[in-house]
Design a protein around this motif. Sequence first.
Motif, PDB file in Angstrom:
ATOM      1  N   GLN A 181       0.693  -1.231  -0.056  1.00 10.06           N
ATOM      2  CA  GLN A 181       0.159  -0.133   0.018  1.00 10.06           C
ATOM      3  C   GLN A 181       0.649   1.171  -0.042  1.00 10.06           C
ATOM      4  OE1 GLN A 181      -2.824   0.186   3.320  1.00 10.06           O
ATOM      5  NE2 GLN A 181      -3.101   2.269   2.958  1.00 10.06           N
TER       6      GLN A 181
ATOM      7  N   LYS B  52       2.482   2.453  -3.222  1.00 10.85           N
ATOM      8  CA  LYS B  52       1.914   3.105  -4.286  1.00 10.85           C
ATOM      9  C   LYS B  52       2.124   4.810  -4.013  1.00 10.85           C
ATOM     10  CE  LYS B  52      -1.942  -0.251  -4.268  1.00 10.85           C
ATOM     11  NZ  LYS B  52      -3.487  -0.286  -4.210  1.00 10.85           N
ATOM     12  N   GLN B  53       2.522   5.104  -2.937  1.00  9.92           N
ATOM     13  CA  GLN B  53       2.961   6.599  -2.713  1.00  9.92           C
ATOM     14  C   GLN B  53       4.390   6.652  -3.022  1.00  9.92           C
ATOM     15  OE1 GLN B  53       1.274   7.589   0.938  1.00  9.92           O
ATOM     16  NE2 GLN B  53      -0.447   6.359   0.911  1.00  9.92           N
TER      17      GLN B  53
END
Length: 477
Positions: free
Chosen positions: A352, A355-356
């Motif tokens: 997760q 993705k950043q």
Amino acid sequence: MLKMAGNKSYTIVEYFGGDSGYRCGYCKNDEGNFSHGMWSHTMTVQDYQDLIDRGWRRSGKYVYKPKMNKTCCPQYTIRCHALKFQPSKSHKKVLKKISKFISKGELPKGPAEGEPMDSVCDQAGPREPSNACPSQVQRAAITDIQKELPECPAATEARKEAGDGAPADSVTPRKDPESVAGERATAGAPRAGMGADPGRPPCRKAKDLRKERRLQKEQNRPQSEGDASIVSPTPPNPAQTTQPKPLEDFINESLPDNSPHRLEVRLVPVNFEDPQFTASYQQSVALYASYQMAIHGDEPSECSESEFRRFLCDSPLEAHTWTREHWCSLINSGTSVPADMASSREIAFTRQLQKQSPKLSFYYLGFYIHSCPKMRYKGQYRPSDLLCPETYAWVSIEQCIPQLENSRYARFNQDPEAGDARVLKEVGRALVLYRRAVMPYAAYSRKRKGSSDEAEVQQYADLVGQDCAERILLYRA
């Protein structure tokens, strides 16, 4: 945190060497565990990341590196390629059991399956040497290094090296189920010394039997069109065969609103002034004590609140903007609690975050100890790499296992000409902190004429590597 011109932060450490052996929490050898140690007054996340990639690990503010070719149970740094990870059958089982417990309140029947949990020793690491003399920096940034560091009372032991790291004496192998295909032959019972009844069909694996039954079921199913007497297996859906169910689908499985239990995962930085942190603090302390006493047999005095703080709350890592480096070190420095569920969720969390921050792609599981069967479960998180203890190159675990089957200590890099590419060739370039001034070791040795610590500083520089030696401040009294 010491800041210099340009608001630059520095890591400050004291190096202790590590010539004396101490008790091993895995094989219970009284004096077989050897490691190098450093007390970290403050540390940047990038420096900790680089130290991890050279085999270091921390317990609270104590940072240690096993002496791989000398210690009784070599501990190899392991990392998993989070973006490529696919849960194994055992991982899926655990996640499904947790989901069933939350949604229906059902507990698993029979003995627990899978690998045991981590030993505390893997998390806490070795004890601090008795002659260590770190300064007492009480959960605050260093604002006056000259005032803080010279006050140097004897350090208490970091963490007892207890913990059930010893392997089980034996493992009962699984038995193949009896064959259910075909009728039993009419031959009589086997005579003594003749072995199994030759008239009976040979035993077959349950997996093969299930495949055969599925195929028969498909063949016996009538077709909706055409001649029903002509049957053929239903062709598999390419999407189903090539796209396994992703990890996130197991973790994010929807639960009914009336579930008897609830699982809440929160990421709360350690801050005793934060109401969100303090609201669950006592509950966390009680859970830690309960776990230590139930799993590791600790006495209540051995898992006190102060021990919980030292082990799980104290950290030298600087407060930092949530960049790739911070998240990476946050994940690296986390403890490895009940393996399959916690690690699977942390891998999903890594994905997760990726993705950043696209550079964040690895999940570090601490140390892999092949000589301790209890710790081998970490190798089930594939694809994974182990760190070569001589060249600090990452090597696929599949290539490493055969070597570890033959020897506890192994050099994984197969190139005999390869060496440590990041070794510091000039010890004079290592940075030191002396009388609140930052200087290269060469300048320090000129100031301290007749200084006899060059061999120690050289050993330290070799262990942390060129990048860290030229950034980290080695405290000199």
